[in-house]
Structure formats: C-alpha cells, structure tokens
Design a protein around this motif. Structure first.
Motif, PDB file in Angstrom:
ATOM      1  N   UNK A  42      -7.090   2.460   7.124  1.00 28.56           N
ATOM      2  CA  UNK A  42      -5.924   2.539   6.259  1.00 28.56           C
ATOM      3  C   UNK A  42      -5.448   3.971   6.030  1.00 28.56           C
ATOM      4  N   UNK A  43      -6.386   4.938   6.048  1.00 33.94           N
ATOM      5  CA  UNK A  43      -5.960   6.325   5.876  1.00 33.94           C
ATOM      6  C   UNK A  43      -5.174   6.805   7.089  1.00 33.94           C
ATOM      7  N   UNK A  44      -5.514   6.281   8.269  1.00 34.85           N
ATOM      8  CA  UNK A  44      -4.750   6.605   9.474  1.00 34.85           C
ATOM      9  C   UNK A  44      -3.381   5.948   9.414  1.00 34.85           C
ATOM     10  N   UNK A  45      -3.341   4.715   8.912  1.00 27.82           N
ATOM     11  CA  UNK A  45      -2.069   4.011   8.782  1.00 27.82           C
ATOM     12  C   UNK A  45      -1.120   4.785   7.877  1.00 27.82           C
ATOM     13  N   UNK A  46      -1.623   5.230   6.742  1.00 33.26           N
ATOM     14  CA  UNK A  46      -0.774   5.954   5.792  1.00 33.26           C
ATOM     15  C   UNK A  46      -0.238   7.242   6.405  1.00 33.26           C
ATOM     16  N   UNK A  47      -1.016   7.865   7.265  1.00 28.74           N
ATOM     17  CA  UNK A  47      -0.569   9.109   7.900  1.00 28.74           C
ATOM     18  C   UNK A  47       0.600   8.884   8.851  1.00 28.74           C
ATOM     19  N   UNK A  48       0.801   7.652   9.294  1.00 29.84           N
ATOM     20  CA  UNK A  48       1.904   7.343  10.213  1.00 29.84           C
ATOM     21  C   UNK A  48       3.221   7.106   9.490  1.00 29.84           C
ATOM     22  N   UNK A  49       3.170   6.843   8.170  1.00 33.03           N
ATOM     23  CA  UNK A  49       4.315   6.283   7.451  1.00 33.03           C
ATOM     24  C   UNK A  49       5.370   7.343   7.149  1.00 33.03           C
ATOM     25  N   UNK A  50       6.615   6.985   7.456  1.00 37.07           N
ATOM     26  CA  UNK A  50       7.789   7.743   7.038  1.00 37.07           C
ATOM     27  C   UNK A  50       8.624   6.813   6.161  1.00 37.07           C
ATOM     28  N   UNK A  51       8.840   7.149   4.861  1.00 34.22           N
ATOM     29  CA  UNK A  51       9.591   6.260   3.979  1.00 34.22           C
ATOM     30  C   UNK A  51      11.090   6.326   4.254  1.00 34.22           C
ATOM     31  N   UNK A  52      11.783   5.217   3.982  1.00 38.52           N
ATOM     32  CA  UNK A  52      13.228   5.156   4.206  1.00 38.52           C
ATOM     33  C   UNK A  52      13.847   4.129   3.270  1.00 38.52           C
ATOM     34  N   UNK A  53      15.174   4.156   3.186  1.00 36.34           N
ATOM     35  CA  UNK A  53      15.938   3.190   2.407  1.00 36.34           C
ATOM     36  C   UNK A  53      16.966   2.516   3.311  1.00 36.34           C
ATOM     37  N   UNK A  54      17.656   1.523   2.792  1.00 40.39           N
ATOM     38  CA  UNK A  54      18.704   0.852   3.568  1.00 40.39           C
ATOM     39  C   UNK A  54      19.754   1.845   4.061  1.00 40.39           C
ATOM     40  N   UNK A  55      20.092   2.823   3.218  1.00 44.62           N
ATOM     41  CA  UNK A  55      21.128   3.782   3.588  1.00 44.62           C
ATOM     42  C   UNK A  55      20.736   4.643   4.782  1.00 44.62           C
ATOM     43  N   UNK A  56      19.437   4.789   5.048  1.00 44.16           N
ATOM     44  CA  UNK A  56      18.962   5.600   6.171  1.00 44.16           C
ATOM     45  C   UNK A  56      19.039   4.866   7.511  1.00 44.16           C
ATOM     46  N   UNK A  57      19.239   3.561   7.484  1.00 41.83           N
ATOM     47  CA  UNK A  57      19.047   2.760   8.685  1.00 41.83           C
ATOM     48  C   UNK A  57      20.029   3.041   9.823  1.00 41.83           C
ATOM     49  N   UNK A  58      21.317   3.244   9.572  1.00 40.46           N
ATOM     50  CA  UNK A  58      22.194   3.566  10.713  1.00 40.46           C
ATOM     51  C   UNK A  58      21.716   4.785  11.496  1.00 40.46           C
ATOM     52  N   UNK A  59      21.290   5.835  10.780  1.00 39.31           N
ATOM     53  CA  UNK A  59      20.779   7.032  11.463  1.00 39.31           C
ATOM     54  C   UNK A  59      19.469   6.743  12.184  1.00 39.31           C
ATOM     55  N   UNK A  60      18.550   6.062  11.529  1.00 40.85           N
ATOM     56  CA  UNK A  60      17.250   5.800  12.136  1.00 40.85           C
ATOM     57  C   UNK A  60      17.359   4.851  13.325  1.00 40.85           C
ATOM     58  N   UNK A  61      18.289   3.898  13.250  1.00 41.17           N
ATOM     59  CA  UNK A  61      18.492   2.997  14.382  1.00 41.17           C
ATOM     60  C   UNK A  61      18.911   3.754  15.625  1.00 41.17           C
ATOM     61  N   UNK A  62      19.786   4.739  15.462  1.00 45.62           N
ATOM     62  CA  UNK A  62      20.202   5.552  16.606  1.00 45.62           C
ATOM     63  C   UNK A  62      19.061   6.424  17.103  1.00 45.62           C
TER      64      UNK A  62
END
Length: 329
Positions: free
Chosen positions: A292-312
């Motif tokens: 789980x500590x490795x899993x947490x190290x992978x995480x980048x938080x985001x919101x709905x508003x970030x999705x158009x940019x992240x999708x690209x």
C-alpha cells in the motif's frame, strides 16, 4: 449533479466540460451509486477526446471505473450504504461512466469494496491495477515463480506498469522496467525495479528469429515492435502477458519461432469482461500482495475540472502512475 459531459459539435469534433445535469438523465438500471472516486486510463483519454470508436452516442459521460456508496438497489445483492467498485463492462464507453457524482449501473457489473481498502485506495488500484494483477496471476498460472530470473515490464511508468512493477517486486521477483522517460528511473526503482531498460533497446525491429534468452516473464503494455522483440528474448517455456497496445496493435517483426522452438506463451489479458469470481480473486490478491505504501507513491490527485487536460496527456504518454479523481471536489 456535476459531471464531465463530452459533446460532439456540428464539425464532428468533441468538447468536454464539467456541467450540472439532472439526475433524471441517468439511465434506468438496478443500482444507483454516489460516486466518490474514479481514475484516468488510456481508454478514458480516448473517450474524453476523439472517442477512438469506443463511444456509441453523445452527449456522453466517460469514466471506465469508479468506487462509491450505493444509494438505491433493486437487486438483493446490494443495499443502501454498501461500498462498491466498478471496472470494465464498457462502462464509460458504451454506457455512462464514473466522471459524475452519480452513476446508474447493473448489479452484475459491481463488486463489493474489498475489505481493507477505502474507495480512494480502490481507485488508486482501478482498472489499471486490476489488469496488472490479472497479468501477474496469469504468469503465475503458467509457472512463473520468484528466482526464475528477471521479469520485464514494458510501459513501466504508466498505470498498469507501475502497479505490475510494485506487485512483482513485492512478491520477490527481480523486475526490469522498460521506459522511454529516463527521468522516471528513480520513481521505478522506488517501486521495486532493480533494472531500468531504455525503450530504444527494445524498439528496433529485427529480422532475427531468436535472440539471447533474457526474461523469465513479461507484462507488456506496449505491443507493436517492442512485443515482437521481447518474444524473441524470452527464456524457454516462459510467458508474456499482453495487456495493452500503446505502441500499436500489430506485433511488428514477430515470428513463430519463439512459440515453437522455445515454447513461449503469449497470454491475452482482458479486464473488461472478466467473470465475477476471477475479479474477486484478483481483488483479494491486490489486498494481500500490493504494498500500500508503494500504491500511495503512485497517486496523483485530480478533480473533474482536470480531466480534459489529463485525457489529452495520457494519450501522449505524459501521465505517470495512477491518477485518482475525486469527483466531489
């Protein structure tokens, strides 16, 4: 409710934006879920953008996975207050998905939130992590054990590759991580990789029928020329679990020789239509074998508003690890 709505214009192009829509627009189905978290996967990038042939009709709500709390269920397997996870079943593609505060889905598409996981952690795993575990399980079912030699992970800095690297290292395997982004080497070593393989070392198409036996197993998220090359480098009787096609759907430079002279297996991994029992088995293994500590190290938080940019960005290979989208933020 708030949702990321993708609409198609008269010019045939698509536009994605966060909008308020009535809950009554959700499709009629057996279970209504208050969505808490979702993720960003390669398919999501396609569905947010041009569609990639995945989206059936517009307007559309993408999001191929989510975790949340049941609000209402007409199916006896679930009741209000239950925590649930959804991955696959063409949700977010042919059906409205998890980029919204509510979702209405069939009960058969859900699994109970595994004990020991929060909804956020479940989406840190998400479709990519489930696929990675299915790949590891398939390699194990075909004989892979720690000590057999290095296991190759292609596209290692991506979602599937990151989780596969952490799982394999946690199980005691020597992991060779392939990446075209040298700046991700430290990140991959932190996940447990013991060897960093530059992408260019495996991207050239060769006419050789076989190469030196190097790998005891492989989780491949790239396909294309890289898979054709890797197959020629597998040790006798070993397997490649194919999970993606970021490098193209064709296996360039491939020959039948690895299969008939070295007994190499090419295992196709599908997470979309996996039977319920195997989904549960994979989630149980995730709880047990993914640090789980490795899993947490992978995480980048985001919101709905970030999705158009992240999708690209994910379509351009610029996303690292696991993006966890808090749809309520």
């Amino acid at each position: 409710m708030r949702a990321l709505i993708v609409e198609k214009g008269e010019d045939g192009g698509t536009r994605a934006a966060v909008r308020e829509i009535a809950e009554s627009r959700l499709p009629e189905s057996e279970v209504r879920v208050a969505v808490e978290y979702s993720t960003v996967n390669y398919k999501d990038g396609l569905c947010i953008g041009p569609g990639g042939g995945l989206v059936r009709s517009y307007p559309h709500i993408p999001g191929i996975d989510f975790a949340g709390t049941v609000e209402h269920s007409s199916d006896p397997r679930y009741e209000a207050g239950d925590k649930v996870v959804l991955t696959g079943w063409r949700v977010g593609e042919a059906h409205w998905g998890g980029y919204a505060e509510k979702a209405s889905v069939r009960a058969d598409w859900l699994v109970p939130l595994p004990p020991g996981l929060t909804t956020r952690a479940a989406m840190a795993v998400g479709t990519a992590g489930l696929t990675a575990m299915l790949a590891v399980m398939a390699l194990e079912d075909h004989g892979l054990k720690p000590g057999h030699g290095p296991v190759l992970v292609t596209g290692a800095a991506g979602g599937v590759g990151s989780v596969a690297t952490a799982i394999l290292a946690g199980l005691g395997h020597e992991v060779a991580a392939v990446t075209g982004r040298p700046e991700q080497a430290e990140y991959l070593r932190d996940l447990g990789a013991t060897q960093i393989v530059p992408r260019e070392d495996l991207s050239e198409v060769t006419r050789k029928p076989l190469e030196s036996e190097s790998w005891a197993g492989c989780v491949d998220a790239v396909a294309g020329a890289m898979l054709g090359r890797v197959l020629k480098q597998m040790k006798y009787g070993t397997s490649v679990a194919a999970v993606g096609l970021a490098g193209g759907a064709m296996i360039e430079g491939a020959m039948v020789t690895p299969f008939i002279l070295r007994g190499v297996n090419l295992l196709g991994i599908d997470s979309v239509m996996q039977p319920y029992a195997n989904r549960l088995r994979a989630w149980q293994r995730i709880v047990r074998d993914l640090p789980m500590e490795k899993l947490e190290a992978m995480v980048v938080p985001a919101t709905l508003a970030d999705l158009p940019r992240l999708g690209a960005e994910i379509l351009k290979g610029k996303v690292r690890g696991r993006i966890v989208v808090d749809v309520r933020a």
